[in-house]
Design a protein around this motif. Structure first.
Motif, mmCIF file in Angstrom:
data_model
loop_
_atom_site.group_PDB
_atom_site.id
_atom_site.type_symbol
_atom_site.label_atom_id
_atom_site.label_comp_id
_atom_site.label_asym_id
_atom_site.label_seq_id
_atom_site.Cartn_x
_atom_site.Cartn_y
_atom_site.Cartn_z
ATOM 1 N N SER A 1 16.770 13.061 73.083
ATOM 2 C CA SER A 1 15.729 13.944 73.616
ATOM 3 C C SER A 1 15.550 13.813 75.122
ATOM 4 O O SER A 1 14.968 14.688 75.759
ATOM 5 C CB SER A 1 14.395 13.654 72.927
ATOM 6 N N ARG A 2 16.077 12.731 75.704
ATOM 7 C CA ARG A 2 15.875 12.517 77.136
ATOM 8 C C ARG A 2 16.445 13.666 77.970
ATOM 9 O O ARG A 2 15.917 14.006 79.017
ATOM 10 C CB ARG A 2 16.530 11.188 77.537
ATOM 11 N N ARG A 3 17.564 14.235 77.514
ATOM 12 C CA ARG A 3 18.211 15.281 78.323
ATOM 13 C C ARG A 3 17.730 16.691 77.950
ATOM 14 O O ARG A 3 18.298 17.677 78.421
ATOM 15 C CB ARG A 3 19.724 15.191 78.201
ATOM 16 N N ARG A 4 16.715 16.801 77.110
ATOM 17 C CA ARG A 4 16.164 18.113 76.749
ATOM 18 C C ARG A 4 15.024 18.488 77.703
ATOM 19 O O ARG A 4 14.583 17.685 78.526
ATOM 20 C CB ARG A 4 15.631 18.092 75.313
ATOM 21 N N THR A 5 14.529 19.688 77.559
ATOM 22 C CA THR A 5 13.295 20.059 78.250
ATOM 23 C C THR A 5 12.137 19.345 77.554
ATOM 24 O O THR A 5 12.268 18.893 76.401
ATOM 25 C CB THR A 5 13.065 21.573 78.187
ATOM 26 N N PRO A 6 10.979 19.225 78.195
ATOM 27 C CA PRO A 6 9.841 18.606 77.513
ATOM 28 C C PRO A 6 9.518 19.278 76.178
ATOM 29 O O PRO A 6 9.253 18.601 75.183
ATOM 30 C CB PRO A 6 8.700 18.756 78.521
ATOM 31 N N ALA A 7 9.560 20.605 76.150
ATOM 32 C CA ALA A 7 9.260 21.320 74.894
ATOM 33 C C ALA A 7 10.335 21.047 73.853
ATOM 34 O O ALA A 7 10.028 20.851 72.665
ATOM 35 C CB ALA A 7 9.144 22.816 75.161
ATOM 36 N N GLY A 8 11.590 21.040 74.274
ATOM 37 C CA GLY A 8 12.674 20.759 73.335
ATOM 38 C C GLY A 8 12.605 19.338 72.803
ATOM 39 O O GLY A 8 12.835 19.098 71.605
ATOM 40 N N ALA A 9 12.284 18.374 73.677
ATOM 41 C CA ALA A 9 12.141 16.983 73.246
ATOM 42 C C ALA A 9 10.997 16.843 72.248
ATOM 43 O O ALA A 9 11.102 16.139 71.236
ATOM 44 C CB ALA A 9 11.897 16.092 74.459
ATOM 45 N N ALA A 10 9.885 17.522 72.528
ATOM 46 C CA ALA A 10 8.731 17.454 71.632
ATOM 47 C C ALA A 10 9.075 17.993 70.250
ATOM 48 O O ALA A 10 8.664 17.425 69.230
ATOM 49 C CB ALA A 10 7.559 18.239 72.229
ATOM 50 N N ARG A 11 9.845 19.082 70.194
ATOM 51 C CA ARG A 11 10.237 19.649 68.890
ATOM 52 C C ARG A 11 11.096 18.663 68.105
ATOM 53 O O ARG A 11 10.895 18.478 66.895
ATOM 54 C CB ARG A 11 10.991 20.965 69.094
ATOM 55 N N LEU A 12 12.050 18.023 68.760
ATOM 56 C CA LEU A 12 12.904 17.053 68.081
ATOM 57 C C LEU A 12 12.084 15.898 67.502
ATOM 58 O O LEU A 12 12.290 15.468 66.366
ATOM 59 C CB LEU A 12 13.952 16.505 69.053
#
Length: 421
Positions: free
Chosen positions: A57-68
């Motif tokens: 999740s570190r390399r995702r956007t904040p929203a993408g990391a939150a979804r994961l």
């Protein structure tokens, strides 16, 4: 593995959700019951298993990391597992977004990011690096945002309760009571810690709470939980035992200044090194030669080869993900089938393994603190390490482990004196 203390009935199995690969491997190495690091968050978990799951999740956007994080948390909370969210000990990544989702539905949240073995401690709710407050160091020089001045600021929670060192060291009964009282107020609790003993006390106290209380911490807290289950025994997995050592390819994706000295140690011992420019990686041909051709030339016939990113020019932090991806592609395109890997920097390591279609790693042990020896299911040896870890001989030791110890476990658990045994 069930986490329980002597005299208590077996507790809930532990599931660790990590935000990058090197952190996932760091946790797996210190949990006695961990036999798999899963790179696919949707991979099935066996009953009673203690997996470490790299959500990447570190390399995702904040929203993408939150979804994961929300998806993984909901899935594993439903099984009755005790959950730990592995966070960066220097508070990097999408900590606020991920922690908000991780805490949803929990009966409480305990945060303990200290890693004393790496000089990363917490006092008065402030992360310190070798005693210096994080916001007074250069540790965030490659990060895009401002450095947080406290754990509460990193989490975006002004209402956090801080349990001081005096409270953490007041004894099990008192610490347990302090945690219960603080959690009853509905806000997350951050625990100060400067030693492994402090983290042992925190782990013991949290394990006395319902499994619905969730934890956020780094490798230090994970190791403390692991110590509740006894020492980490050497682990082995499927592997080949060739008559001669296999070639080792070292991929250095970190911008940490210490990497230069670590690479120098390897080249002094005969390794072949090529530093690929950011210009060529981001725009092939920018320096007159395609990076894949450069990679092929340095790998061809070399027992030990090193590929890194040239540090001659400052690179915009926003370009770092593209650089890591381009470096990984260049390596994977020319990597010999019989080569083993040393990968530094969690994002770089994950990109390389993604390019090789690796979805599971089998932990073997530690070469030194944070440098974790694993195998793939088809027998390739892989050692990963966070970018900022290790002394000048770190890469030399990691390569030496693969060149001399292939087929045997390499095991140096966390030592109480802050270094590897």
């Amino acid at each position: 593995m069930s986490l329980n203390s002597p005299g208590r009935p077996a507790g809930s199995p532990l599931v660790v959700l990590a935000d990058d690969l090197s952190g996932a491997a760091e946790c797996a190495a210190v949990l006695p019951g961990c036999r798999r690091i899963l790179l696919d968050p949707a991979a099935p978990v066996r009953p009673g298993e203690t997996p470490v799951i790299d959500l990447d999740s570190r390399r995702r956007t904040p929203a993408g990391a939150a979804r994961l994080v929300a998806q993984a948390t909901g899935r594993h909370a439903a099984t009755g597992a005790r959950l730990l969210k592995k966070a960066d000990s220097l508070l990097r990544g999408h900590l606020a977004a991920e922690t908000s989702e991780f805490a949803a539905g929990a009966s409480g949240l305990v945060v303990a990011p200290a890693v004393p073995a790496a000089g990363r401690t917490v006092r008065d709710g402030v992360v310190r690096l070798h005693g210096v407050p994080l916001h007074h160091t250069e540790a965030w020089r490659a990060e895009a945002g401002p450095v947080p001045r406290s754990v509460a600021e990193a989490l975006g929670r002004a209402d956090m309760t801080v349990l001081t060192l005096d409270q953490v060291r007041a004894g099990a009964t008192h610490l347990g009571g302090s945690l219960r009282s603080a959690l009853a107020r509905g806000a997350p609790v951050v625990c100060d810690a400067e030693t492994d003993a402090d983290l042992d006390a925190v782990a013991e106290a949290v394990l006395g709470l319902p499994h619905t209380v969730r934890m956020v911490g780094a490798g230090g807290l994970t190791a403390a939980l692991g110590r509740r289950c006894g020492p980490v025994a050497p682990r082995t997995g499927p592997g080949r035992a060739p008559a001669a050592p296999r070639p080792v390819v070292v991929v250095v994706g970190t911008a940490h200044p210490g990497a230069v000295a670590q690479i120098a140690q390897l080249t002094l011992h005969g390794a072949r090194h090529s530093a690929l420019s950011a210009e060529s990686l981001l725009g092939p041909g920018g320096d007159g030669e395609h990076p894949t051709a450069r990679a092929r030339a340095v790998l061809e016939g070399a027992p030990v080869s090193v590929l890194s990113i040239s540090g001659t020019r400052a690179v915009d932090p926003s370009a770092a993900p593209r650089l890591a991806r381009a470096l990984a592609r260049s390596v994977a395109a020319v990597l010999p089938e019989d080569a083993d890997l040393v990968l530094t920097g969690g994002e770089t390591a994950r990109h390389v393994l993604d390019e090789l279609a690796v979805t599971t790693l089998l932990p073997v042990g530690q070469v030194h603190h944070g440098a974790v020896h694993c195998r793939t299911v088809d027998g390739r040896e892989v050692v990963t390490r966070p970018g900022g870890f290790g002394g000048p001989d770190s890469l030399l030791r990691m390569v030496g482990a693969l060149r001399t110890d292939r087929g045997r476990a390499v095991q140096e658990p966390y030592a109480s004196d802050g270094g590897p045994r």
